[in-house]
Enzyme design. Sequence first.
Site, PDB file in Angstrom:
ATOM      1  N   ARG A   3     -17.087  31.789  24.612  1.00 29.74           N
ATOM      2  CA  ARG A   3     -16.737  31.232  23.098  1.00 29.74           C
ATOM      3  C   ARG A   3     -15.587  30.550  22.864  1.00 29.74           C
ATOM      4  NH1 ARG A   3     -13.886  31.608  18.900  1.00 29.74           N
ATOM      5  NH2 ARG A   3     -13.380  33.875  19.296  1.00 29.74           N
ATOM      6  N   ASP A   4     -14.428  31.398  22.615  1.00 28.78           N
ATOM      7  CA  ASP A   4     -13.056  30.911  22.307  1.00 28.78           C
ATOM      8  C   ASP A   4     -12.918  30.210  23.356  1.00 28.78           C
ATOM      9  OD1 ASP A   4     -10.408  30.996  21.601  1.00 28.78           O
ATOM     10  OD2 ASP A   4     -10.729  32.944  20.833  1.00 28.78           O
ATOM     11  N   HIS A  45      -6.642  40.800  19.618  1.00 28.57           N
ATOM     12  CA  HIS A  45      -7.219  39.395  20.441  1.00 28.57           C
ATOM     13  C   HIS A  45      -5.909  38.352  20.128  1.00 28.57           C
ATOM     14  CE1 HIS A  45     -10.527  36.110  20.147  1.00 28.57           C
ATOM     15  NE2 HIS A  45      -9.237  35.306  19.834  1.00 28.57           N
ATOM     16  N   HIS A  68      -3.766  35.289  21.459  1.00 30.03           N
ATOM     17  CA  HIS A  68      -3.576  34.266  22.332  1.00 30.03           C
ATOM     18  C   HIS A  68      -2.433  34.121  22.980  1.00 30.03           C
ATOM     19  CE1 HIS A  68      -7.145  31.969  21.131  1.00 30.03           C
ATOM     20  NE2 HIS A  68      -7.345  32.937  20.316  1.00 30.03           N
ATOM     21  N   CYS A  78      -8.245  27.596  19.177  1.00 22.46           N
ATOM     22  CA  CYS A  78      -9.256  27.561  18.177  1.00 22.46           C
ATOM     23  C   CYS A  78      -9.092  25.915  17.543  1.00 22.46           C
ATOM     24  CB  CYS A  78      -8.964  28.340  16.779  1.00 22.46           C
ATOM     25  SG  CYS A  78      -9.555  27.918  15.504  1.00 22.46           S
ATOM     26  N   ASN A 105      -6.567  32.695  25.094  1.00 22.15           N
ATOM     27  CA  ASN A 105      -6.355  34.291  24.990  1.00 22.15           C
ATOM     28  C   ASN A 105      -5.610  34.519  26.216  1.00 22.15           C
ATOM     29  OD1 ASN A 105      -8.457  34.320  22.837  1.00 22.15           O
ATOM     30  ND2 ASN A 105      -7.839  36.355  22.753  1.00 22.15           N
TER      31      ASN A 105
HETATM   32  P1  HMG Z   1     -18.990  23.838   5.458  1.00 21.48           P
HETATM   33  O1  HMG Z   1     -19.095  22.489   5.396  1.00 21.48           O
HETATM   34  O2  HMG Z   1     -18.511  24.380   4.037  1.00 21.48           O
HETATM   35  O3  HMG Z   1     -20.610  24.282   5.186  1.00 21.48           O
HETATM   36  O4  HMG Z   1     -18.572  24.628   6.536  1.00 21.48           O
HETATM   37  P2  HMG Z   1     -21.735  23.862   4.385  1.00 21.48           P
HETATM   38  O5  HMG Z   1     -22.574  25.315   3.954  1.00 21.48           O
HETATM   39  O6  HMG Z   1     -21.558  23.094   3.318  1.00 21.48           O
HETATM   40  O7  HMG Z   1     -22.744  23.145   5.192  1.00 21.48           O
HETATM   41  C1  HMG Z   1     -22.410  21.862   5.871  1.00 21.48           C
HETATM   42  C2  HMG Z   1     -23.161  21.623   7.188  1.00 21.48           C
HETATM   43  O8  HMG Z   1     -22.973  22.391   8.180  1.00 21.48           O
HETATM   44  C3  HMG Z   1     -24.767  21.411   6.630  1.00 21.48           C
HETATM   45  O9  HMG Z   1     -25.456  20.496   7.541  1.00 21.48           O
HETATM   46  C4  HMG Z   1     -25.102  23.009   7.109  1.00 21.48           C
HETATM   47  O10 HMG Z   1     -26.646  22.739   7.318  1.00 21.48           O
HETATM   48  C5  HMG Z   1     -24.438  22.974   8.370  1.00 21.48           C
HETATM   49  P3  HMG Z   1     -25.617  19.072   6.718  1.00 21.48           P
HETATM   50  O11 HMG Z   1     -26.827  19.237   5.972  1.00 21.48           O
HETATM   51  O12 HMG Z   1     -24.672  18.429   5.975  1.00 21.48           O
HETATM   52  O13 HMG Z   1     -26.224  18.543   8.021  1.00 21.48           O
HETATM   53  N1  HMG Z   1     -24.105  24.423   8.719  1.00 21.48           N
HETATM   54  C6  HMG Z   1     -24.651  24.815  10.011  1.00 21.48           C
HETATM   55  N2  HMG Z   1     -25.559  24.390  11.066  1.00 21.48           N
HETATM   56  C7  HMG Z   1     -25.699  25.484  11.934  1.00 21.48           C
HETATM   57  N3  HMG Z   1     -25.257  26.398  11.933  1.00 21.48           N
HETATM   58  C8  HMG Z   1     -24.635  27.088  11.015  1.00 21.48           C
HETATM   59  C9  HMG Z   1     -24.145  26.328   9.742  1.00 21.48           C
HETATM   60  N4  HMG Z   1     -23.388  26.484   8.667  1.00 21.48           N
HETATM   61  C10 HMG Z   1     -23.670  25.441   8.027  1.00 21.48           C
HETATM   62  N5  HMG Z   1     -24.408  28.414  10.852  1.00 21.48           N
HETATM   63  C11 HMG Z   1     -18.712  26.650   7.768  1.00 21.48           C
HETATM   64  C12 HMG Z   1     -18.497  25.775   6.378  1.00 21.48           C
HETATM   65  C13 HMG Z   1     -18.371  27.956   7.692  1.00 21.48           C
HETATM   66  C14 HMG Z   1     -20.116  26.416   8.201  1.00 21.48           C
HETATM   67  C15 HMG Z   1     -17.934  25.834   8.756  1.00 21.48           C
HETATM   68  O14 HMG Z   1     -16.515  25.842   8.348  1.00 21.48           O
HETATM   69  C16 HMG Z   1     -17.789  26.366  10.203  1.00 21.48           C
HETATM   70  O15 HMG Z   1     -18.779  26.438  11.030  1.00 21.48           O
HETATM   71  N6  HMG Z   1     -16.486  26.667  10.604  1.00 21.48           N
HETATM   72  C17 HMG Z   1     -16.537  27.554  11.955  1.00 21.48           C
HETATM   73  C18 HMG Z   1     -15.301  26.885  12.688  1.00 21.48           C
HETATM   74  C19 HMG Z   1     -15.044  27.575  13.821  1.00 21.48           C
HETATM   75  O16 HMG Z   1     -16.006  27.930  14.715  1.00 21.48           O
HETATM   76  N7  HMG Z   1     -13.714  27.813  14.290  1.00 21.48           N
HETATM   77  C20 HMG Z   1     -13.411  28.578  15.895  1.00 21.48           C
HETATM   78  C21 HMG Z   1     -13.859  29.992  15.769  1.00 21.48           C
HETATM   79  S1  HMG Z   1     -12.891  30.911  14.873  1.00 21.48           S
HETATM   80  C22 HMG Z   1     -11.613  31.274  15.934  1.00 21.48           C
HETATM   81  O17 HMG Z   1     -11.650  30.767  17.031  1.00 21.48           O
HETATM   82  C23 HMG Z   1     -10.931  32.637  15.549  1.00 21.48           C
HETATM   83  C24 HMG Z   1     -11.146  33.633  16.647  1.00 21.48           C
HETATM   84  O18 HMG Z   1     -10.982  33.488  17.862  1.00 21.48           O
HETATM   85  C25 HMG Z   1     -10.029  34.861  16.275  1.00 21.48           C
HETATM   86  C26 HMG Z   1      -8.578  34.330  16.336  1.00 21.48           C
HETATM   87  O19 HMG Z   1      -8.265  33.749  17.349  1.00 21.48           O
HETATM   88  O20 HMG Z   1      -7.891  34.366  15.251  1.00 21.48           O
HETATM   89  C27 HMG Z   1     -12.507  34.234  16.265  1.00 21.48           C
HETATM   90 MG    MG Z   2      -9.343  33.185  19.218  1.00 22.58          MG
END
Ligand code: HMG
Ligand code: MG
Length: 309
Positions: A15-16, A207, A209, A240, A249
Amino acid sequence: MTLPGQVKLFEVGPRDGLQNESTPVDTATKVALVEKLADAGLKAIETGSFVSPRWVPQMAGSEAVFGQIQRRPGVRYSALTPNLRGLERAIAAGASEVAVFIAASESFSRKNTNCSIAEGVDRSAKLAQAALAQGLPVRGYISVAAGCPYEGEVPVTNLAPLAQALVDMGCYEVSLGDSIGVATPGKTKSIVETITTVVPLEKIALHLHDTYGQALANIYAALEMGVATYDSSIAGLGGCPYAPGATGNVATENIVYMLNGLGVAHGIDLEALVAAGDFITRKLNRRNESGVARAMIAAVSRQEHNQID
Ligand code: HMG
Ligand code: MG
């Protein structure tokens, strides 16, 4: 200080790691990677995420990955989920557990999830409630716990209320994310100290990095404090997309090698792990970020060379 006798590793490479790759990775490769990691003895594997495919296109195929993996008994195949839509997808795909994620700075919360910290907590609480009602365990991340790519220093005082909120919503574990790899051992200790005021030690994970090369030193400092769960990424893959400049990581191979040296049990076969990392880095055509893996692969090829001579 005695170190924990046993450490749990939570593998986040599929995933990450893969969420940050510019090269598209086909489903068969992702499936093979997850299976090789399970074969190496990892018992918790973050297999994909069900975020918006417009935000992170690399994870759009997570349904297929969950659908095609041969599941090993005793292995948890986890999914990162940002909202109820993500939870529905994770349940349909048969994830063994889900992870919610919130941030310790307003700017990162907005950039990564398009909402404020408070909205992120609220969204996560609704998700956790729905997941727990279905019998799915929930893990909770706090991103940018040691520093933010947009705001810089993040006060440790931000962290305890967020950790408390994650525990209150039912998370079985709180994983503190140094998303941009800036922490040093002193900072890590103060983060762990703060969190232990609200979360028992056995529910804390780190976690880390490895952007500034501090992750193993930070892990050693945390081991001395009794933290026994660490996230890690095969071959040090990752980052990310919303944390510019952040690298992967801590490499799983590096932490396993260190734990071997310390005599701390972990249940993982280092050679099989190195083979898994070699497999994915060859597929991605990129350098293996684990020094341990590079050294072990070089030693094997020297040995083969000597046998031919
Ligand atoms: P948004 O644009 O505010 O959401 O995003 P929305 O509710 O307005 O939806 C926008 C569009 O996305 C819509 O589609 C939804 O249907 C679709 P449209 O109608 O425009 O075609 N949608 C989805 N589709 C599939 N699955 C879903 C989903 N949700 C909405 N679940 C949202 C808000 C939270 C969805 C967006 O910002 C997002 O997906 N963010 C995730 C970003 C991400 O994955 N970042 C990396 C992971 S976090 C990380 O790496 C950190 C970590 O490792 C820890 C660390 O290192 O610190 C965990
Ligand atoms: Mg991470």
